[in-house]
Design an enzyme around this catalytic site. Structure first.
Site, mmCIF file in Angstrom:
data_model
loop_
_atom_site.group_PDB
_atom_site.id
_atom_site.type_symbol
_atom_site.label_atom_id
_atom_site.label_comp_id
_atom_site.label_asym_id
_atom_site.label_seq_id
_atom_site.Cartn_x
_atom_site.Cartn_y
_atom_site.Cartn_z
ATOM 1 N N CYS A 1 45.993 19.788 -0.208
ATOM 2 C CA CYS A 1 45.857 19.073 -1.472
ATOM 3 C C CYS A 1 44.828 17.983 -1.207
ATOM 4 C CB CYS A 1 47.158 18.384 -1.896
ATOM 5 S SG CYS A 1 48.490 19.510 -2.342
ATOM 6 N N LYS B 1 39.480 25.752 -1.141
ATOM 7 C CA LYS B 1 38.299 25.795 -0.271
ATOM 8 C C LYS B 1 38.656 25.389 1.162
ATOM 9 C CE LYS B 1 33.787 26.115 0.410
ATOM 10 N NZ LYS B 1 33.274 27.503 0.527
HETATM 11 C C1 AGP Z 1 36.041 32.529 2.658
HETATM 12 O O1 AGP Z 1 35.423 33.008 1.533
HETATM 13 C C2 AGP Z 1 37.278 31.811 2.469
HETATM 14 N N1 AGP Z 1 37.219 30.875 1.434
HETATM 15 C C3 AGP Z 1 38.059 31.418 3.712
HETATM 16 O O2 AGP Z 1 38.341 32.591 4.404
HETATM 17 C C4 AGP Z 1 37.447 30.378 4.682
HETATM 18 O O3 AGP Z 1 36.345 30.929 5.334
HETATM 19 C C5 AGP Z 1 38.532 29.958 5.690
HETATM 20 O O4 AGP Z 1 39.580 29.343 5.002
HETATM 21 C C6 AGP Z 1 38.010 29.070 6.780
HETATM 22 O O5 AGP Z 1 37.463 27.889 6.275
HETATM 23 P P1 AGP Z 1 36.568 26.949 7.179
HETATM 24 O O6 AGP Z 1 35.320 27.682 7.508
HETATM 25 O O7 AGP Z 1 36.332 25.726 6.345
HETATM 26 O O8 AGP Z 1 37.353 26.650 8.426
#
Ligand code: AGP
Length: 599
Positions: free
Chosen positions: A2, A594
């Site tokens: 969050c 994200k």
């Molecule tokens: C990818 O499209 C996703 N949103 C997700 O798999 C992301 O890559 C993953 O949560 C890792 O995030 P980060 O690169 O910020 O560590």
């Protein structure tokens, strides 16, 4: 997971626009619900919250008009408690004296709620942010109305990793605590702020105070006091001046951030290569990589970043002569956490630099005294601070939940390092940005057509062989993330070992092929087409390959090691167009966030 933001000012004023703007900047952390609370000089609490994205909820509830001396905003990604009004944050305590919001997970939430209900507290929802507020409420009276003592006692009760901001209507200060989740303080002339991350503070101030786990902060206008939660002792810490860029998040004429970010890939790849050619950190990074001798380097990431690690490991092993093992963050802890030591190096890859699954692995590596190398996009992130050496991805802000340009630059960075390890001439690599631009120009139309075909199905496969296996996984992840169809990416030779049974008339399978692997892939294609499946090639032009498939997404002819990066773009565009065809907003797919700062 969050986002929280808090502000305290000297003069009562309209806080709504600041709360909305910081909320927008934190929206990448969660968009299931959003809420704002403000407190006026006489302690009146104005609490407005609702399910949905900040744009809709703030317009409906007129957040912009909210006034006060203190304000709190919370963006929620639901873990404990379904998205609902009752579970939306901020929360009140039983009689409305305390207002608070959290980020993270309280793992003993259920037990604490039951205890609070038995004790007669007014528990309105099932969310653990509310549990944080009641945990303070419970100790507030017992400690004679001493907020710091109440928060310290609540900290003992609240298990898990979280950050938490809370205020009392009659106490003109904001309090916050950090235990495992991000928390940063900003100082203004007659204001002070606290937030889950740095970018949400930067439009307000460059004067930053870092907060560490086990610390409580007390904010008054222009002032922060820091205390240890363990012994209550005051901690002195100088503020820092942050002089990095303030990222501006605009769609720039594109209908979605995702499409804009796809189109930015040639530019950010060029900028990254320029940076790598000139950065003194690259040599330090390479020294740490090769310092392991015969022991493998671990490449650690999650989701898309893990797919970059898969590709990086292939490139390091095949091209760079450097043994490398790709591994998911939690898997690193489980499989190698007990055996790594000072002789080992791990590269932690994360767009956000805040992914908990990755940071947990970083923590283990640091405890075991191994070398921590970071590859990250968000400067100032926790991963950056915990890395012995880091390399930035130089992509600018990536807003859209599906990672696109950051994946391409992770791949470019690994390819650059592999080239350096191999002592290869960089000229071919420097031509990559032009090839990326050419790919986008030529493949968008065919990608739309393929997307239109795939849209008729809710189940499909992406197959890759060797070098393109990570791209098959990444293409499949992108597609399922933003179209809600099931799509699996696997090593093409594995298809016959089970998944082949899914094939029926017209069943779509995408074959991503690198130059040199066509003959092998033609075998795998025919295993599908002879059973009625529809084969879609994603490769450079190749006569024999073309003769064996139904559709063809062409990427420019290029060096074998560059080809997986080029193949990524059509896969992104197919997913994007299919998402839009289905009426889904690809920037904010349901249930996702994200940045995942929870286990
Ligand atoms: C990818 O499209 C996703 N949103 C997700 O798999 C992301 O890559 C993953 O949560 C890792 O995030 P980060 O690169 O910020 O560590």
């Amino acid at each position: 997971m969050c986002g929280i933001f808090g502000i305290i000012t000297e003069q009562e004023q309209t806080l709504g626009p600041i709360l909305i703007d910081s909320g927008r900047r934190l929206a990448y952390r969660g968009y299931d619900s959003v809420g704002c609370a403000t407190l006026t000089a006489d302690g009146t609490v104005d609490l407005r919250k609702g399910v949905g994205r900040i744009e809709e909820v703030s317009a409906k509830l007129d957040f912009a008009a909210m006034r006060g001396l203190r304000g709190i905003t919370q963006l929620r990604w639901a873990t404990f408690g379904a998205p609902s009004y009752a579970n939306a944050q901020p929360h009140l305590d039983s009689d409305g004296d305390l207002v608070g919001a959290h980020n993270g997970n309280v793992v003993n939430n259920v037990q604490l709620r039951e205890l609070f209900i038995r004790e007669g507290l007014t528990v309105r929802g099932t969310n653990d942010g509310e549990t944080c507020v009641h945990a303070v409420e419970r100790h507030f009276d017992r400690n004679g109305g001493d907020m710091l003592a109440a928060i310290r006692a609540a900290y003992v009760d609240l298990e898990g990793d979280y950050a938490f901001v809370v205020t009392h209507r009659d106490d003109h200060r904001l309090y916050a605590i950090k235990k495992g989740s991000g928390l940063v303080v900003g100082l203004g002339e007659r204001q002070a702020y606290v937030s889950s991350d740095l970018p949400s503070l930067l439009p307000l101030t460059r004067r930053i105070v870092r907060i560490y786990d086990g610390e409580m902060v007390v904010l008054s206008p222009g002032v922060v006091e820091i205390y240890s939660v363990h012994d209550g002792a005051r901690i002195e810490r100088d503020e820092e001046w942050y002089d990095g860029p303030i990222e501006v998040a605009e769609k720039g004429g594109y209908p979605h951030f995702m499409l804009k970010e796809i189109h930015e890939q040639p530019t950010v790849a060029r900028e990254l290569l320029h940076l790598l050619h000139s950065s003194p950190h690259v040599d330090r990074f390479l020294d740490a990589l090769t310092a392991t001798g015969d022991r493998p380097v671990y490449l650690v990431g999650c989701g898309t970043s893990y797919h970059a690690c898969l590709l990086g490991a292939y490139l390091f092993n095949q091209l760079g002569g450097q043994p490398a093992v790709p591994v998911l963050g939690p898997q690193f802890i489980e499989q190698y956490g007990h055996s790594v030591g000072p002789q080992d190096t791990a590269v932690f890859v994360s767009q956000s630099g805040e992914t908990k699954d990755v940071l947990n692995a970083v923590k283990v590596m640091r405890e075991r005294k191994g070398r921590v190398l970071g590859v990250l996009n968000v400067l100032g992130s926790t991963l950056m601070h915990h890395s012995n050496v880091y390399l930035p991805l130089a992509c600018g802000y990536e807003i859209s939940v599906p990672a696109t340009k950051t994946f391409v630059n992770q791949a470019v960075l690994f390819l650059y390092l592999a080239y350096r390890l191999a002592g290869r001439n960089m000229a071919k690599l420097d031509g990559l940005p032009d090839l990326l631009a050419h790919t986008i120009e030529t493949v968008d139309g065919p990608a739309r057509q393929v997307a239109a075909y795939l849209d008729r199905w809710d189940d499909m496969y992406y197959l890759g062989y060797g070098l393109t296996h990570p791209i098959a996984l990444e293409g499949a992840l992108k597609l399922k993330e933003i179209t809600y169809a099931h799509c699996e990416g696997i090593f093409s030779s594995e298809f016959k070992h089970g998944p082949l049974s899914a094939v029926q008339d017209g069943y779509p399978v995408v074959f991503i092929t690198a130059p040199g692997d066509e003959a092998m892939m033609i075998n795998h294609i025919n295993e599908v087409t002879t059973r009625g499946g529809r084969a879609i090639a994603l490769a450079a032009e190749h006569e024999a390959l073309r003769a064996n498939v139904h559709d063809y997404l062409i990427v420019p002819d290029a060096d074998r090691f560059l080809s997986p990066i080029l193949a990524t773009l059509p896969a992104q565009l197919v997913a994007y167009h299919m998402s839009v065809t289905r009426g889904i907003d690809p920037d904010f797919p349901r249930n996702l966030s994200k940045t995942l700062t929870v286990d």
